[in-house]
Design a protein around this motif. Structure first.
Motif, short mmCIF file in Angstrom:
data_model
loop_
_atom_site.label_atom_id
_atom_site.label_comp_id
_atom_site.label_asym_id
_atom_site.label_seq_id
_atom_site.Cartn_x
_atom_site.Cartn_y
_atom_site.Cartn_z
N LYS A 138 0.91 -1.46 0.07
CA LYS A 138 0.04 0.08 -0.20
C LYS A 138 0.88 1.41 -0.08
N PHE A 139 1.99 1.15 0.72
CA PHE A 139 2.90 2.26 0.77
C PHE A 139 3.33 2.65 -0.58
N GLN A 140 3.91 1.64 -1.15
CA GLN A 140 4.45 1.70 -2.30
C GLN A 140 3.48 2.29 -3.44
N SER A 141 2.22 1.98 -3.45
CA SER A 141 1.34 2.22 -4.44
C SER A 141 1.16 3.69 -4.19
N ARG A 142 0.80 4.14 -2.88
CA ARG A 142 0.89 5.67 -2.45
C ARG A 142 1.92 6.40 -3.04
N SER A 143 3.17 5.80 -2.60
CA SER A 143 4.32 6.54 -2.98
C SER A 143 4.55 6.70 -4.58
N ASP A 144 4.08 5.76 -5.37
CA ASP A 144 3.94 5.79 -6.98
C ASP A 144 3.04 6.89 -7.30
N GLN A 145 1.77 6.93 -6.83
CA GLN A 145 0.88 8.02 -7.04
C GLN A 145 1.29 9.20 -6.90
N ILE A 146 1.88 9.58 -5.73
CA ILE A 146 2.50 10.87 -5.27
C ILE A 146 3.46 11.27 -6.40
N VAL A 147 4.51 10.49 -6.54
CA VAL A 147 5.56 10.83 -7.69
C VAL A 147 4.98 10.94 -8.91
N SER A 148 3.82 10.31 -9.28
CA SER A 148 3.46 10.83 -10.54
C SER A 148 2.66 11.98 -10.59
N LYS A 149 1.91 12.27 -9.46
CA LYS A 149 1.33 13.53 -9.54
C LYS A 149 2.37 14.67 -9.41
N MET A 150 3.14 14.61 -8.82
CA MET A 150 4.47 15.58 -8.91
C MET A 150 5.02 15.61 -10.08
N ASP A 151 5.25 14.81 -10.82
CA ASP A 151 5.87 14.91 -12.23
C ASP A 151 4.82 15.57 -13.07
N ASP A 152 3.44 15.33 -12.99
CA ASP A 152 2.26 15.89 -13.74
C ASP A 152 2.16 17.29 -13.60
N MET A 153 2.36 17.67 -12.17
CA MET A 153 2.48 19.23 -11.69
C MET A 153 3.68 19.74 -12.18
N GLY A 154 4.66 19.08 -12.20
CA GLY A 154 5.84 19.91 -12.81
C GLY A 154 5.78 20.10 -14.12
N THR A 155 5.18 19.32 -15.02
CA THR A 155 4.95 19.54 -16.40
C THR A 155 3.97 20.64 -16.62
N ARG A 156 2.98 20.84 -15.81
CA ARG A 156 1.94 21.82 -16.00
C ARG A 156 2.54 23.06 -15.58
N ILE A 157 3.32 23.14 -14.39
CA ILE A 157 3.91 24.40 -14.17
C ILE A 157 5.09 24.73 -15.31
N ASP A 158 5.74 24.04 -15.78
CA ASP A 158 6.46 24.35 -17.10
C ASP A 158 5.83 24.88 -18.01
N ASP A 159 4.62 24.11 -18.36
CA ASP A 159 3.73 24.66 -19.55
C ASP A 159 2.98 25.95 -19.34
N LEU A 160 2.77 26.23 -17.88
CA LEU A 160 2.39 27.44 -17.63
C LEU A 160 3.50 28.71 -17.67
N GLU A 161 4.60 28.52 -17.38
CA GLU A 161 5.64 29.31 -17.31
C GLU A 161 5.93 29.65 -18.83
N LYS A 162 5.97 28.80 -19.69
CA LYS A 162 6.18 29.18 -21.11
C LYS A 162 4.99 29.96 -21.64
N ASN A 163 3.72 29.58 -21.27
CA ASN A 163 2.58 30.35 -21.68
C ASN A 163 2.80 31.77 -21.03
N VAL A 164 3.13 31.92 -19.97
CA VAL A 164 3.15 33.31 -19.36
C VAL A 164 4.34 33.97 -20.20
#
Length: 68
Positions: free
Chosen positions: A26-52
């Motif tokens: 369960k911990f590994q599954s949650r950890s993988d989900q968190i890392v995936s969401k952080m990667d996704d958030m990083g990509t979204r922030i990069d896109d936002l910076e480019k758009n600005v």
């Protein structure tokens, strides 16, 4: 240790090992989900910076900042 104590200790050990394995999974599954969401958030922030940056360039603000 008597045979019944030995059997009880063995059963308790097996239960604890199964519980710990379950928690680890369960911990590994949650950890993988968190890392995936952080990667996704990083990509979204990069896109936002480019758009600005693109909007600032379109508005001519880029030249004002570099001339200061």
């Amino acid at each position: 240790m008597t045979e019944s104590n030995s059997k009880a200790a063995k059963e308790l050990t097996e239960i604890m090992e199964a519980t710990m394995q379950n928690l680890h999974s369960k911990f590994q599954s949650r950890s993988d989900q968190i890392v995936s969401k952080m990667d996704d958030m990083g990509t979204r922030i990069d896109d936002l910076e480019k758009n600005v940056a693109d909007l600032m360039t379109q508005a001519g603000m880029d030249e004002q900042q570099t001339s200061k």
